[in-house]
Write a protein that holds these residues in place. Structure first.
Motif, PDB file in Angstrom:
ATOM      1  N   GLN A   1       0.805  -1.218   0.000  1.00 47.57           N
ATOM      2  CA  GLN A   1       0.000   0.000   0.000  1.00 47.57           C
ATOM      3  C   GLN A   1       0.839   1.269   0.000  1.00 47.57           C
ATOM      4  O   GLN A   1       0.286   2.364  -0.084  1.00 47.57           O
ATOM      5  CB  GLN A   1      -0.935   0.003   1.218  1.00 47.57           C
ATOM      6  N   ASP A   2       2.149   1.128   0.096  1.00 46.96           N
ATOM      7  CA  ASP A   2       3.004   2.315   0.062  1.00 46.96           C
ATOM      8  C   ASP A   2       3.016   2.922  -1.336  1.00 46.96           C
ATOM      9  O   ASP A   2       2.878   2.215  -2.342  1.00 46.96           O
ATOM     10  CB  ASP A   2       4.434   1.959   0.472  1.00 46.96           C
ATOM     11  N   PHE A   3       3.182   4.241  -1.389  1.00 46.28           N
ATOM     12  CA  PHE A   3       3.289   4.949  -2.666  1.00 46.28           C
ATOM     13  C   PHE A   3       4.737   5.400  -2.808  1.00 46.28           C
ATOM     14  O   PHE A   3       5.203   6.286  -2.088  1.00 46.28           O
ATOM     15  CB  PHE A   3       2.342   6.145  -2.734  1.00 46.28           C
ATOM     16  N   VAL A   4       5.453   4.798  -3.748  1.00 45.94           N
ATOM     17  CA  VAL A   4       6.894   5.013  -3.889  1.00 45.94           C
ATOM     18  C   VAL A   4       7.167   5.986  -5.035  1.00 45.94           C
ATOM     19  O   VAL A   4       6.815   5.719  -6.187  1.00 45.94           O
ATOM     20  CB  VAL A   4       7.628   3.685  -4.131  1.00 45.94           C
ATOM     21  N   ILE A   5       7.791   7.101  -4.705  1.00 41.54           N
ATOM     22  CA  ILE A   5       8.210   8.088  -5.699  1.00 41.54           C
ATOM     23  C   ILE A   5       9.685   7.854  -5.981  1.00 41.54           C
ATOM     24  O   ILE A   5      10.517   7.882  -5.071  1.00 41.54           O
ATOM     25  CB  ILE A   5       7.988   9.524  -5.179  1.00 41.54           C
ATOM     26  N   GLY A   6      10.023   7.610  -7.244  1.00 43.31           N
ATOM     27  CA  GLY A   6      11.388   7.250  -7.581  1.00 43.31           C
ATOM     28  C   GLY A   6      12.092   8.275  -8.447  1.00 43.31           C
ATOM     29  O   GLY A   6      11.479   8.941  -9.281  1.00 43.31           O
ATOM     30  N   LEU A   7      13.409   8.391  -8.225  1.00 40.82           N
ATOM     31  CA  LEU A   7      14.267   9.213  -9.076  1.00 40.82           C
ATOM     32  C   LEU A   7      15.439   8.347  -9.504  1.00 40.82           C
ATOM     33  O   LEU A   7      16.178   7.827  -8.662  1.00 40.82           O
ATOM     34  CB  LEU A   7      14.753  10.465  -8.329  1.00 40.82           C
ATOM     35  N   LEU A   8      15.611   8.205 -10.810  1.00 44.69           N
ATOM     36  CA  LEU A   8      16.682   7.395 -11.387  1.00 44.69           C
ATOM     37  C   LEU A   8      17.701   8.326 -12.025  1.00 44.69           C
ATOM     38  O   LEU A   8      17.386   9.063 -12.950  1.00 44.69           O
ATOM     39  CB  LEU A   8      16.102   6.439 -12.435  1.00 44.69           C
TER      40      LEU A   8
ATOM     41  N   SER B   1      10.399  -0.758 -11.730  1.00 49.37           N
ATOM     42  CA  SER B   1       9.077  -1.339 -11.481  1.00 49.37           C
ATOM     43  C   SER B   1       8.643  -1.166 -10.040  1.00 49.37           C
ATOM     44  O   SER B   1       7.433  -1.229  -9.742  1.00 49.37           O
ATOM     45  CB  SER B   1       9.079  -2.829 -11.854  1.00 49.37           C
ATOM     46  N   ALA B   2       9.595  -0.943  -9.142  1.00 44.90           N
ATOM     47  CA  ALA B   2       9.262  -0.709  -7.739  1.00 44.90           C
ATOM     48  C   ALA B   2       8.652   0.672  -7.520  1.00 44.90           C
ATOM     49  O   ALA B   2       8.054   0.930  -6.471  1.00 44.90           O
ATOM     50  CB  ALA B   2      10.499  -0.872  -6.859  1.00 44.90           C
ATOM     51  N   PHE B   3       8.793   1.578  -8.515  1.00 44.35           N
ATOM     52  CA  PHE B   3       8.197   2.916  -8.404  1.00 44.35           C
ATOM     53  C   PHE B   3       6.676   2.839  -8.597  1.00 44.35           C
ATOM     54  O   PHE B   3       6.185   2.021  -9.371  1.00 44.35           O
ATOM     55  CB  PHE B   3       8.721   3.862  -9.486  1.00 44.35           C
ATOM     56  N   ASP B   4       5.958   3.741  -7.939  1.00 44.91           N
ATOM     57  CA  ASP B   4       4.569   4.016  -8.300  1.00 44.91           C
ATOM     58  C   ASP B   4       4.486   5.236  -9.205  1.00 44.91           C
ATOM     59  O   ASP B   4       3.548   5.383  -9.986  1.00 44.91           O
ATOM     60  CB  ASP B   4       3.733   4.232  -7.039  1.00 44.91           C
ATOM     61  N   ALA B   5       5.476   6.102  -9.095  1.00 41.07           N
ATOM     62  CA  ALA B   5       5.595   7.263  -9.982  1.00 41.07           C
ATOM     63  C   ALA B   5       7.065   7.647 -10.033  1.00 41.07           C
ATOM     64  O   ALA B   5       7.800   7.497  -9.051  1.00 41.07           O
ATOM     65  CB  ALA B   5       4.757   8.435  -9.484  1.00 41.07           C
ATOM     66  N   GLY B   6       7.497   8.119 -11.199  1.00 46.02           N
ATOM     67  CA  GLY B   6       8.872   8.583 -11.360  1.00 46.02           C
ATOM     68  C   GLY B   6       8.909  10.085 -11.528  1.00 46.02           C
ATOM     69  O   GLY B   6       7.940  10.702 -11.982  1.00 46.02           O
ATOM     70  N   VAL B   7      10.043  10.673 -11.142  1.00 49.58           N
ATOM     71  CA  VAL B   7      10.244  12.112 -11.292  1.00 49.58           C
ATOM     72  C   VAL B   7      11.629  12.358 -11.873  1.00 49.58           C
ATOM     73  O   VAL B   7      12.618  11.810 -11.381  1.00 49.58           O
ATOM     74  CB  VAL B   7      10.121  12.855  -9.939  1.00 49.58           C
ATOM     75  N   VAL B   8      11.690  13.156 -12.925  1.00 52.57           N
ATOM     76  CA  VAL B   8      12.955  13.683 -13.429  1.00 52.57           C
ATOM     77  C   VAL B   8      12.994  15.140 -12.999  1.00 52.57           C
ATOM     78  O   VAL B   8      12.319  15.982 -13.590  1.00 52.57           O
ATOM     79  CB  VAL B   8      13.053  13.557 -14.961  1.00 52.57           C
ATOM     80  N   ASN B   9      13.761  15.428 -11.938  1.00 52.20           N
ATOM     81  CA  ASN B   9      13.754  16.768 -11.347  1.00 52.20           C
ATOM     82  C   ASN B   9      15.017  17.539 -11.703  1.00 52.20           C
ATOM     83  O   ASN B   9      15.535  18.313 -10.898  1.00 52.20           O
ATOM     84  CB  ASN B   9      13.620  16.659  -9.825  1.00 52.20           C
ATOM     85  N   SER B  10      15.506  17.367 -12.899  1.00 53.48           N
ATOM     86  CA  SER B  10      16.770  17.961 -13.302  1.00 53.48           C
ATOM     87  C   SER B  10      16.684  19.477 -13.412  1.00 53.48           C
ATOM     88  O   SER B  10      15.679  20.036 -13.861  1.00 53.48           O
ATOM     89  CB  SER B  10      17.226  17.369 -14.631  1.00 53.48           C
TER      90      SER B  10
ATOM     91  N   LEU C   1       0.332  13.340  -8.286  1.00 53.81           N
ATOM     92  CA  LEU C   1       0.742  11.961  -8.532  1.00 53.81           C
ATOM     93  C   LEU C   1       0.242  11.034  -7.429  1.00 53.81           C
ATOM     94  O   LEU C   1      -0.199   9.913  -7.695  1.00 53.81           O
ATOM     95  CB  LEU C   1       2.271  11.881  -8.621  1.00 53.81           C
ATOM     96  N   ILE C   2       0.288  11.500  -6.192  1.00 55.58           N
ATOM     97  CA  ILE C   2      -0.097  10.665  -5.054  1.00 55.58           C
ATOM     98  C   ILE C   2      -1.614  10.502  -4.966  1.00 55.58           C
ATOM     99  O   ILE C   2      -2.127   9.400  -4.707  1.00 55.58           O
ATOM    100  CB  ILE C   2       0.441  11.279  -3.739  1.00 55.58           C
ATOM    101  N   GLU C   3      -2.356  11.570  -5.223  1.00 50.88           N
ATOM    102  CA  GLU C   3      -3.786  11.577  -4.902  1.00 50.88           C
ATOM    103  C   GLU C   3      -4.711  11.383  -6.092  1.00 50.88           C
ATOM    104  O   GLU C   3      -5.909  11.176  -5.896  1.00 50.88           O
ATOM    105  CB  GLU C   3      -4.146  12.889  -4.210  1.00 50.88           C
ATOM    106  N   GLU C   4      -4.192  11.474  -7.331  1.00 48.86           N
ATOM    107  CA  GLU C   4      -5.070  11.431  -8.494  1.00 48.86           C
ATOM    108  C   GLU C   4      -4.761  10.231  -9.396  1.00 48.86           C
ATOM    109  O   GLU C   4      -3.922  10.317 -10.293  1.00 48.86           O
ATOM    110  CB  GLU C   4      -4.952  12.725  -9.297  1.00 48.86           C
ATOM    111  N   PRO C   5      -5.433   9.106  -9.198  1.00 50.10           N
ATOM    112  CA  PRO C   5      -5.219   7.937 -10.065  1.00 50.10           C
ATOM    113  C   PRO C   5      -5.486   8.229 -11.536  1.00 50.10           C
ATOM    114  O   PRO C   5      -4.795   7.690 -12.416  1.00 50.10           O
ATOM    115  CB  PRO C   5      -6.207   6.903  -9.513  1.00 50.10           C
ATOM    116  N   ASP C   6      -6.474   9.080 -11.829  1.00 54.45           N
ATOM    117  CA  ASP C   6      -6.775   9.403 -13.229  1.00 54.45           C
ATOM    118  C   ASP C   6      -5.606  10.141 -13.881  1.00 54.45           C
ATOM    119  O   ASP C   6      -5.321   9.934 -15.070  1.00 54.45           O
ATOM    120  CB  ASP C   6      -8.040  10.261 -13.311  1.00 54.45           C
TER     121      ASP C   6
ATOM    122  N   ARG D   1      -2.423   9.805 -13.066  1.00 56.86           N
ATOM    123  CA  ARG D   1      -1.386   8.798 -13.327  1.00 56.86           C
ATOM    124  C   ARG D   1      -1.737   7.954 -14.548  1.00 56.86           C
ATOM    125  O   ARG D   1      -0.866   7.640 -15.371  1.00 56.86           O
ATOM    126  CB  ARG D   1      -1.199   7.905 -12.095  1.00 56.86           C
ATOM    127  N   SER D   2      -3.007   7.614 -14.691  1.00 56.14           N
ATOM    128  CA  SER D   2      -3.422   6.814 -15.844  1.00 56.14           C
ATOM    129  C   SER D   2      -3.220   7.576 -17.153  1.00 56.14           C
ATOM    130  O   SER D   2      -2.795   6.992 -18.165  1.00 56.14           O
ATOM    131  CB  SER D   2      -4.889   6.405 -15.704  1.00 56.14           C
TER     132      SER D   2
END
Length: 382
Positions: free
Chosen positions: A193-200, A274-283, A336-341, A343-344
């Protein structure tokens, strides 16, 4: 059936950054497609080692020295190389030594010369640069539309010789992996149930890790306690100009220490993504090619980013924020966290865009440019 080409990729940079990846990966794709592909790189560098690891024909030479003796020695070297290999196309991915290739192109006239600009620094509009790009090159490739527009405006390169090729990724390699996601998240202590925000991306100030931490700290008080408790952060990359200890220290100061996980050695990048729920490129800059963004989108992870480099070519306007604006980024994280639509929509948009950003598309677009450049140069392999 068209004749296979003989191509030299000149990639004289020291690190395996996005520019180097673009060149070496292109060489790999060309070889796999039946073309004779040679990589010319700086001795002992990461691009040289990666090309060897991928089984490519590699030659090493320090082309970045600019003394009169070095220039004379390098000119003699590339004349021997070209005379022995007899390439149809030479593609230079950096400006150092490009004048030598241009002069050799004028002297021999039996190969096409392509200049690919995959770095973030736009060329100046001086007479010398106009001559380099317009007088010596048979084609110019930009890796994003902003660079194309700049060169069209400042260098007066005609449309038939200026091309935009963003790049591409292996869609089979970079795909969402449910098993990898489960294993990775379990190992990191993340729940379902965790929401993981990832930066690669490498740990460097330009990649915006600190700004993402600040934005995350801002958005958490705006969420319900239960939702806020579930927000986690995952940084995947290697140490460059920021040590891991600095990231951990800043996270602790912001009250995020228990939420942040850092991976510096990931043997399976697709599993990490794949472990991300959403990705961010914050360059804050860079991203002339944005390899990480392409990989995240290929894995069908919703992605948001800043308006730098190629990012406006990859993401819709609603997924972009100004670089360095942590307030704007915190609002984006909230969506990203609160709006599933939301993200879709980002996933659907990425799916459509990635159809034209596969390895096959990257190779096909590049070969089309090469053959046009050969026709312009009067080359032999048409």
């Amino acid at each position: 059936m068209t004749k296979p080409l003989k191509i030299i990729q000149v990639i004289n940079v020291r690190w395996f950054n996005a520019t180097a990846w673009y060149a070496v990966y292109l060489g790999k794709l060309l070889k796999e497609a039946g073309h004779e592909s040679l990589i010319l790189a700086l001795p002992g560098t990461h691009p040289c080692k990666k090309a060897e690891e991928w089984g490519l024909d590699v030659r090493a030479r320090d082309l970045n020295r600019a003394s009169p003796a070095a220039l004379a020695g390098n000119m003699a070297f590339i004349r021997r190389l070209v005379g022995g290999f007899r390439p149809d196309v030479i593609n230079c991915h950096r400006g150092e030594s490009f004048i030598l290739w241009g002069l050799l192109r004028k002297m021999r006239g039996d190969f096409a010369l392509v200049r690919t600009r995959g770095d973030q620094r736009p060329p100046s509009g001086g007479v010398f640069n106009r001559w380099l790009h317009g007088g010596l090159s048979d084609a110019v490739i930009a890796t994003n539309s902003a660079m194309s527009a700049h060169m069209r405006r400042r260098l007066d390169i005609p449309d038939e010789r200026l091309h935009t090729i963003i790049g591409g990724v292996d869609r089979e390699l970079f795909r969402f992996c449910p098993a990898g996601r489960e294993q990775m998240r379990r190992g990191l202590g993340f729940g379902d149930q965790d929401f993981v925000i990832g930066l690669l991306g490498r740990f460097d100030p330009v990649k915006g890790h600190f700004g993402l931490l600040e934005a995350a700290a801002r958005v958490l008080p705006c969420l319900s306690p239960e939702r806020a408790r579930r927000v986690k952060l995952l940084f995947v990359g290697r140490e460059a100009n920021i040590p891991v200890s600095s990231l951990l220290g800043r996270a602790e100061a912001l009250g995020l220490a228990d939420r942040l996980r850092i991976i510096t050695d990931c043997p399976d990048i697709s599993a990490c993504i794949s472990a991300f729920d959403a990705g961010v490129v914050n360059s804050l800059g860079s991203e002339a090619i944005a390899r990480a963004a392409l990989e995240i989108m290929s894995c069908k992870i919703p992605l948001a980013g800043t308006t730098v480099g190629v990012m406006p070519d990859l993401l819709p306007v609603e997924a972009l924020v100004r670089p360095g604006d942590e307030g704007e980024l915190s609002k984006m994280l909230g969506r990203l966290i609160e709006e599933p639509d939301f993200r879709s929509r980002l996933q659907d948009d990425a799916r459509q865009r990635m159809d034209g950003l596969s390895s096959e598309a990257f190779l096909g677009k590049t070969l089309e440019v090469y053959r046009k450049a050969l026709a312009r140069a009067g080359g032999r392999a048409l």
